[in-house]
Scaffold this active site. Structure first.
Site, PDB file in Angstrom:
ATOM      1  N   TYR A 160      43.500  88.645 127.946  1.00  0.00           N
ATOM      2  CA  TYR A 160      42.913  87.612 128.811  1.00  0.00           C
ATOM      3  C   TYR A 160      41.428  87.888 129.048  1.00  0.00           C
ATOM      4  CZ  TYR A 160      42.481  84.643 133.005  1.00  0.00           C
ATOM      5  OH  TYR A 160      42.107  83.703 133.933  1.00  0.00           O
ATOM      6  N   ASN A 195      39.569  73.796 130.764  1.00  0.00           N
ATOM      7  CA  ASN A 195      40.261  74.482 131.871  1.00  0.00           C
ATOM      8  C   ASN A 195      41.549  75.168 131.433  1.00  0.00           C
ATOM      9  OD1 ASN A 195      41.347  74.801 134.804  1.00  0.00           O
ATOM     10  ND2 ASN A 195      42.880  73.524 133.757  1.00  0.00           N
ATOM     11  N   LYS A 213      38.155  85.639 127.916  1.00  0.00           N
ATOM     12  CA  LYS A 213      37.218  85.031 128.871  1.00  0.00           C
ATOM     13  C   LYS A 213      35.799  85.592 128.689  1.00  0.00           C
ATOM     14  CE  LYS A 213      40.223  82.422 131.155  1.00  0.00           C
ATOM     15  NZ  LYS A 213      40.191  80.943 131.131  1.00  0.00           N
TER      16      LYS A 213
HETATM   17  P1  NAD Z   1      48.018  77.316 135.855  1.00  0.00           P
HETATM   18  O1  NAD Z   1      48.879  78.222 135.071  1.00  0.00           O
HETATM   19  O2  NAD Z   1      48.522  76.721 137.107  1.00  0.00           O
HETATM   20  O3  NAD Z   1      47.468  76.136 134.951  1.00  0.00           O
HETATM   21  C1  NAD Z   1      47.057  76.351 133.634  1.00  0.00           C
HETATM   22  C2  NAD Z   1      47.104  75.012 132.941  1.00  0.00           C
HETATM   23  O4  NAD Z   1      46.760  75.218 131.558  1.00  0.00           O
HETATM   24  C3  NAD Z   1      48.504  74.408 132.985  1.00  0.00           C
HETATM   25  O5  NAD Z   1      48.398  73.025 133.184  1.00  0.00           O
HETATM   26  C4  NAD Z   1      49.024  74.712 131.587  1.00  0.00           C
HETATM   27  O6  NAD Z   1      49.991  73.799 131.138  1.00  0.00           O
HETATM   28  C5  NAD Z   1      47.754  74.605 130.775  1.00  0.00           C
HETATM   29  N1  NAD Z   1      47.904  75.283 129.496  1.00  0.00           N
HETATM   30  C6  NAD Z   1      48.265  76.565 129.271  1.00  0.00           C
HETATM   31  N2  NAD Z   1      48.340  76.783 127.942  1.00  0.00           N
HETATM   32  C7  NAD Z   1      48.003  75.615 127.349  1.00  0.00           C
HETATM   33  C8  NAD Z   1      47.900  75.188 125.998  1.00  0.00           C
HETATM   34  N3  NAD Z   1      48.178  76.011 124.983  1.00  0.00           N
HETATM   35  N4  NAD Z   1      47.527  73.913 125.750  1.00  0.00           N
HETATM   36  C9  NAD Z   1      47.266  73.059 126.765  1.00  0.00           C
HETATM   37  N5  NAD Z   1      47.349  73.401 128.044  1.00  0.00           N
HETATM   38  C10 NAD Z   1      47.719  74.664 128.331  1.00  0.00           C
HETATM   39  O7  NAD Z   1      46.706  78.157 136.124  1.00  0.00           O
HETATM   40  P2  NAD Z   1      45.323  77.833 136.869  1.00  0.00           P
HETATM   41  O8  NAD Z   1      45.137  78.914 137.838  1.00  0.00           O
HETATM   42  O9  NAD Z   1      45.251  76.423 137.315  1.00  0.00           O
HETATM   43  O10 NAD Z   1      44.333  78.089 135.643  1.00  0.00           O
HETATM   44  C11 NAD Z   1      43.343  77.179 135.220  1.00  0.00           C
HETATM   45  C12 NAD Z   1      42.204  77.964 134.593  1.00  0.00           C
HETATM   46  O11 NAD Z   1      41.600  78.802 135.597  1.00  0.00           O
HETATM   47  C13 NAD Z   1      42.638  78.894 133.465  1.00  0.00           C
HETATM   48  O12 NAD Z   1      41.702  78.853 132.417  1.00  0.00           O
HETATM   49  C14 NAD Z   1      42.634  80.259 134.132  1.00  0.00           C
HETATM   50  O13 NAD Z   1      42.430  81.298 133.203  1.00  0.00           O
HETATM   51  C15 NAD Z   1      41.488  80.110 135.091  1.00  0.00           C
HETATM   52  N6  NAD Z   1      41.502  81.076 136.202  1.00  0.00           N
HETATM   53  C16 NAD Z   1      42.482  81.025 137.168  1.00  0.00           C
HETATM   54  C17 NAD Z   1      42.454  81.950 138.203  1.00  0.00           C
HETATM   55  C18 NAD Z   1      43.463  81.956 139.333  1.00  0.00           C
HETATM   56  O14 NAD Z   1      43.471  82.879 140.138  1.00  0.00           O
HETATM   57  N7  NAD Z   1      44.340  80.971 139.431  1.00  0.00           N
HETATM   58  C19 NAD Z   1      41.436  82.912 138.258  1.00  0.00           C
HETATM   59  C20 NAD Z   1      40.488  82.935 137.265  1.00  0.00           C
HETATM   60  C21 NAD Z   1      40.528  82.005 136.242  1.00  0.00           C
END
Ligand code: NAD
Length: 252
Positions: free
Chosen positions: A155, A89, A159
């Site tokens: 990004y 994640n 992905k």
């Molecule tokens: P967020 O930024 O709230 O959380 C991301 C998490 O990843 C955080 O806990 C952060 O500490 C951790 N992280 C980042 N870099 C890291 C690293 N190098 N090592 C370990 N942990 C790391 O974002 P989110 O929205 O909860 O994102 C979670 C996943 O969902 C991601 O892969 C993101 O790309 C994907 N995503 C999110 C959205 C959205 O709209 N929120 C949409 C599509 C995909």
């Protein structure tokens, strides 16, 4: 029947990762999750899970750093003796910067976190899952892989490659009893979305979510539900799929 399965979730201290940890723990999984630097957030998630009657542990690990994956997987095996589910994640982004303007160090950081991180963990978990004759991997992708938005190059590249890795892995590991899928979220109410839209309640955010057929951003729990389904026996014939959980898709 009591669920004695174990799960490893990366980036579990907030957002979608936290929701995944909490839901899997509520379903009886013993959950190990990684956090990057937010120790207080990680401790809070562990406490919330334990208060709800579940079991979770946190381990600090930078997904972008080569060499952390075996240590993290070892922590799960040492604690519980098996590893049934891996959810990749953790993710990072650089909103609003074109490919031409992306500093090499930023491109590197994003690809390392979003693609190499999952790759290293996959390599570390596979020997255990193969030995068990079963296992489930879910990679958290994004629906940018269908939209190709300007200003999201590193990004989207990361992905798209993650989706490709998912599909190839499913073919390689299916014969070993291991299923590999991806969930591709649309806009979900987390810190990442707020960073991308200048805040969750900005005009930009309102316009963006208005373009989603369901007319709202999703909640982290809605992604967690899809992941919990994919790793469950209810999805026993699903592998190699990228499942879009995006309210019908933003952008028109
Ligand atoms: P967020 O930024 O709230 O959380 C991301 C998490 O990843 C955080 O806990 C952060 O500490 C951790 N992280 C980042 N870099 C890291 C690293 N190098 N090592 C370990 N942990 C790391 O974002 P989110 O929205 O909860 O994102 C979670 C996943 O969902 C991601 O892969 C993101 O790309 C994907 N995503 C999110 C959205 C959205 O709209 N929120 C949409 C599509 C995909």
């Amino acid at each position: 029947m009591v669920n004695r399965k174990t799960a490893l979730v990366t980036g579990g201290s907030r957002g979608i990762g936290r929701a995944i940890v909490e839901l899997l723990a509520a379903q009886g999984y013993r959950v190990m999750f990684t956090y990057l630097e937010n120790r207080a957030g990680a401790d809070e998630v562990v406490s919330a899970v334990i208060s709800a009657g579940g079991l979770a542990q946190a381990v600090q690990a930078d997904a972008a750093e080569t060499g952390t994956a075996p240590t993290v997987v070892r922590a799960v095996i040492d604690a519980w003796g098996r590893l049934d589910v891996l959810v990749n994640n953790a993710g990072t982004h650089l909103p609003g910067v074109t490919i031409a303007d992306t500093p090499v160090a930023e491109w590197d950081r994003i690809i390392r976190t979003n693609l190499y991180g999952p790759f290293h963990l996959v390599q570390a978990v596979l020997p255990h899952m193969r030995e068990q004759g079963e296992g489930n991997i879910v990679n958290v992708s994004s629906n940018v892989t269908q939209r190709f938005p300007a200003g999201y190059g590193a990004y989207t590249v990361s992905k798209s490659a993650l989706d490709t890795m998912t599909r190839i892995l499913s073919k390689e590991e299916g014969p070993n009893g291991i299923r590999v899928n991806a969930v591709a979220p649309g806009p979900i109410r987390t810190d990442m979305l707020a960073e991308a839209l200048d805040g969750l309640d900005s005009d930009k955010a309102r316009a963006f979510t208005a373009s989603v057929p369901l007319r709202r951003a999703g909640e982290p729990a809605e992604i967690a539900q899809a992941i919990a389904f994919l790793v469950s026996d209810a999805a026993s014939y699903m592998t190699g799929q990228v499942v879009y959980v995006n309210g019908g898709g933003p952008g028109g």
